[in-house]
Design a protein around this motif. Structure first.
Motif: not given
Lengths: 374, 389, 214
Positions: A152-168
């Protein structure tokens, strides 16, 4: 095991070399272990790894900082969110930027949920190796709930790549806090359920107590970190020693074990799951409002220099040593892989045990071959 | 049934017919026991199990059997061909012959051997040969080591099994299977209440005898020491599989006959509980109603029809029991099968709850705990029986 | 030093960046820095950051007066540069006397433009001081460096990986073999002259019997 027969056969040999080949169900990935046995006792082991080596560190030198971030998830694919956290924080340090408080709290929540899901997978597979077939299905059922939150948060279950450099990149979705709180209420009874099935079970205790003992000084000498080190009695956790994200403002305990055997490692991880729920509950209650992305340039060119930043991943100390040459691509990225270094201790832990214990000990180190081999 | 037969073959006719029918029916039943295991396993693991093949997966065993039969018959190059061929046959034949001798009901023409139980136990001991020959003929050291370990485990636990049975036999007073049950009827109590320790030891030893968890290390440790049936595939593997499940049914049946009253209903001598005689009717009708309920929830028409047909058949069987003369004929079989199913369910339940013992721990339990306990049980029983006289 | 003064607050536990003059009787001081605006592929040609002094540096200079140890700090992370011959004695001193008992990481980096091409990097951590320290030792192309296994036995696989990726040999290592790549692999992938699309064509041809697709 040596019998006396008229002609010498392999049964007469005192030392047998047995291969636990790269493909088989009990080694959580492509790991090859060569065992030297004297009858039933293990005299020595040799691990042959590299079957999953993808050259991630070389790839890093040919991608920009932002482009490299998804590669990082694929190393320890079970705990991808932690990998991303370590990398983003390392580059933020290099850029001398900081993620805003709201981003730090959301990062903490997602990372702790990831810790729980990594430990759940470990528990299921470790129990399966020792013959308890059922906990696997229960832990995966709980893991589903966590993966739904990630999806629900980022669209992926396993390899999420949830964060970005500098925040979200993504703001938390509507119902994020409710779903996380619901999970925090749903989960602790399940941990008690696993404990009922395993911790008090006499067979489980006989299979895990006294197996694979690693004493504290040996563990430090072998550069072991994470739950394996804590189970040997060293009360050290990077979340308390060098706090990052929002851990400095949250309250939790660090479980340790007295003996450093398989049971202690199991126990430490179960307690860590409980402590993670505690952290998540506090963090969800305290998420501040505010921006989710800090001040980072669009084109990232960190000044010339180097940084080493490490976090407490579910498997141990995950470190990133990044050298920048002032261009948009890193000059050198070194990932300090906790599983690779913990796996060195396998030889020490297996000496003198029976063949059937090797499977238990490999399971208890909690390796993910993606991280061992990168 | 009275059919005029020449006196030479008269005593043999009905048992042979029974044997042929058993031989024809039992493999199908064993297949359904496998399905039962998969469904119970799934239930314990919070999932559904086979659901696709047939309504609620009820045709799964047929699909599995067809698959195994159609597989290529691979015989590795270096095996000892004759021994390789005969090993699964030894396992299966001994298991099926032992099954033939188990009295599932007093109305069935099962031969009443005066050494019945001893004969069955010797047959299971011969069945162990099938394992060791299978591992030997494979000519590969992993199956051989697995077979040796499996055999060592089985032989050790046979001693414990034997001593536990001796405890039961002391109370039963006879080796004949039918006589045992009649003694329980005469004394009005199941022997499990006289020999609870023996029953417990028997049950644990039975788990080890059939290589079931938590004692399934020789089978499960397939990376380092492979099981004896590694080199077997297709139909030969199906034979080993059949032998394994037959053995489970045999040990559960022995437990039922010796300890749980065989084909008797609970409290057979208490007239006040005579309404329990109608339990088979209720059980069958209830199962049938359950199937009809399941039929209502099925998605596809063919599955609806299948489940409805099954439900209807079960209800008809239940009602047929109400016809005069039918119930006394079938109730023995019903109770026997119900008790064996209880034993099977417990086997499956234990398998999916407990982790596995390591091999040395397994042997230690057998030799250092079960055998002394069983011997102590025999001694105590003997002393008590002497004092009772 | 052409870097912008980083407005960084020293984190608790790390040695504060003391911008005092370096007091080491050092070898030739590091040369000019690379400009940040230059296009890519200009490797950092020397140590970055300010000179670092403190009790650790004092203790090192006192114990090893004849070894040229340089000490710097960048972004509050302290590091030392030591010559490759003195790795084991300095490491043993750091571990036993200064209590840096955890070797967190052992790795290397390739700077082909420098006189000594490789730099072996040790990340150390002290439990009692809760402090990190980085130690770097430049190693030339044909040179080898002493293995630190006698100091921390966990350095075993990390040194094998450095050998595998860079070709740096570690003296007195009990098992100096490749670890991640197959034993017969030729070439050292993390060197800057190993192209990313380069496959070891002979290996592919011999082992997979096809032409390398790259």
């Amino acid at each position: 095991m040596a019998t006396s027969t008229p002609q010498a056969t392999f049964l007469d040999a005192n030392e047998i070399v047995i291969n636990m080949g790269p493909q088989h169900p009990s080694t959580h990935g492509v790991l090859r272990v060569i065992l030297k046995l004297d009858g039933e006792k293990v005299m020595g082991t040799e691990c042959i790894i590299g079957y999953l080596h993808r050259g991630v560190e070389k790839i890093a030198e040919n991608r920009t900082y932002v482009q490299f971030a998804p590669y990082v998830d694929r190393m320890d694919y079970v705990a991808a969110v932690s990998n991303g956290l370590g990398y983003c924080e390392a580059i933020e340090k290099l850029l001398n930027a900081e993620a805003p408080p709201r981003a730090r709290y959301v990062r903490t929540i997602l990372t702790e949920l990831n810790r729980i899901s990594s430990h759940l997978l470990w528990l299921g597979t470790h129990a399966l190796d020792l013959g308890a077939i059922t906990p696997l299905f229960y832990t995966f059922r709980e893991r589903e709930e966590i993966l739904k939150i990630f999806e629900n948060y980022c669209g992926a279950r396993l390899t999420t790549h949830a964060f970005r450099i500098g925040g979200l990149q993504y703001e938390t979705y509507d119902g994020f806090e409710e779903q996380v709180k619901a999970f925090c209420d749903y989960f602790p009874p399940k941990v008690d359920e696993y404990e009922t099935l395993l911790t008090g079970n006499r067979i489980w205790l006989e299979r895990t107590k006294g197996v694979g003992i690693l004493k504290a000084d040996e563990a430090i000498d072998m550069c072991v970190t994470g739950p394996v080190l804590r189970a040997s009695g060293v009360k050290w956790d990077l979340r308390k020693a060098k706090p990052y994200a929002a851990y400095a403002e949250l309250d939790f305990d660090i479980p340790t074990g007295p003996n450093g055997d398989t049971f202690d490692r199991y126990f430490v991880r179960m307690e860590e799951m409980r402590q993670s729920i505690r952290i998540v509950r506090q963090a969800v209650a305290k998420i501040p409002e505010g921006p989710i992305m800090g001040k980072v340039p669009k084109i990232m060119k960190p000044p010339v220099g180097e940084i080493y930043h490490s976090i407490e991943a579910p498997k141990g100390e995950l470190g990133y040593y990044v050298v920048s040459d002032g261009s948009t691509q890193p000059y050198r990225v070194r990932v300090r892989p906790p599983c690779f270094i913990n796996l060195q201790a396998l030889d020490r832990m297996c000496r003198g045990h029976l063949v059937a214990d090797v499977v238990a000990i490999i399971g208890t180190i909690d390796i993910v071959l993606g991280e061992v081999d990168r | 049934m009275q059919i005029p037969l020449p006196p030479a073959i008269a005593p043999y006719f009905w048992p042979v017919v029974y044997g042929v029918i058993l031989l024809a029916v039992f493999p199908l039943a064993a297949g359904y026991i496998v399905l039962l295991e998969r469904k119970v396993m799934a239930d314990i693991q919070a999932r559904l199990g086979p659901m696709r093949v047939g309504p609620h997966g009820l045709l799964q065993p047929i699909a599995d059997a067809v698959k195994l039969l159609l597989k290529e018959d691979i015989i590795p190059e270096l095996t000892d061909k004759w021994v390789f061929w005969i090993s699964p046959i030894i396992s299966v034949v001994t298991a099926l012959v032992a099954l033939f001798l188990i009295p599932m009901s007093d109305k069935l023409p099962v031969p009443d051997l005066n050494i019945g139980l001893l004969f069955i136990l010797s047959l299971t001991s011969v069945g162990i040969l099938g394992i060791i020959l299978g591992g030997w003929s494979s000519n590969s050291h992993y199956p051989l080591l697995g077979a040796l370990r499996s055999t060592a485990q089985l032989v050790s636990y046979e001693v414990a099994l034997g001593f536990a049975i001796v405890g039961g036999l002391m109370v039963a007073g006879t080796l004949s299977m039918q006589e045992m049950v009649r003694n329980q009827l005469a004394q009005g109590v199941w022997f499990v209440f006289y020999q609870p320790v023996a029953f417990l030891i028997y049950f644990i030893a039975a788990l080890a005898e059939t290589n079931r968890a938590p004692f399934d290390m020789p089978e499960a440790e397939s990376e380092i020491v492979a099981g004896y049936h590694t080199e077997y595939s297709g139909f030969r593997f199906a034979l080993y599989f059949l032998a394994e499940y037959s053995n489970i049914v045999i040990v559960c049946s022995i437990a039922t006959t010796l300890f749980l009253g065989g084909w008797l209903r609970p409290f057979p001598n208490v007239r006040a509980l005579d309404f329990l005689n109608y339990f088979p009717v209720i059980a069958l009708a209830g199962l049938g109603a359950f199937c009809l309920l399941g039929a209502a929830r099925e998605a596809r028409t063919i599955e609806k029809l299948g489940m409805a047909g099954l439900g209807g058949a079960l209800i008809l069987m239940g009602l047929a029991c109400l016809l005069p003369g039918v119930l006394p004929a079938v109730e023995g079989l019903f109770w026997f099968i119900a008790k064996v199913c209880l034993g099977l369910y417990t086997f499956i339940w234990i398998r999916f709850t407990l982790p596995r013992y390591r091999y040395d721990q397994l042997m230690r339990i057998g030799w250092l705990w079960l055998i002394p306990l069983a011997i102590a049980n025999v001694i105590v029983t003997g002393v008590v029986m002497m004092l009772w006289q | 030093m052409p870097e912008e003064k980083p407005p960084v607050v020293p984190k608790p536990g790390e040695a504060p960046a003391a911008p005092a003059a370096a007091t080491s009787a050092a070898k030739a001081a590091p040369e000019a820095k690379a400009h940040p605006e230059k296009p890519a592929a200009v490797a950092p040609s020397g140590p970055v950051g300010e000179p670092w002094t403190g009790e650790i540096v004092e203790a090192l200079h006192k114990t090893f007066p004849e070894i040229a140890i340089q000490a710097f700090t960048y972004l509050t992370q302290n590091y030392l540069i030591i010559p490759r011959e003195s790795v084991v004695p300095v490491a043993m001193f750091l571990k036993t006397e200064l209590h840096f008992n955890l070797l967190a990481d052992l790795t290397a980096a390739d700077y082909p433009k420098r006189e000594k091409r490789f730099e072996v990097v040790y990340q150390l951590y002290s439990f009692s001081r809760n402090e990190r320290l980085r130690v770097k030792a430049p190693v030339g192309e044909q040179e080898s460096i002493e293995s630190v296994i006698p100091v921390w036995s966990g350095a075993d696989w990390m040194e094998r990986e450095v050998y595998d990726m860079f070709g740096i040999r570690f003296e007195h290592h009990p098992n100096m073999k490749r670890i991640l790549l197959p034993d017969e692999w030729e070439g050292y992938p993390l060197r800057k002259d190993y192209g990313i699309l380069q496959q070891d064509e002979r290996w592919v041809r011999e082992n997979l019997h096809i032409e390398s697709g790259q």
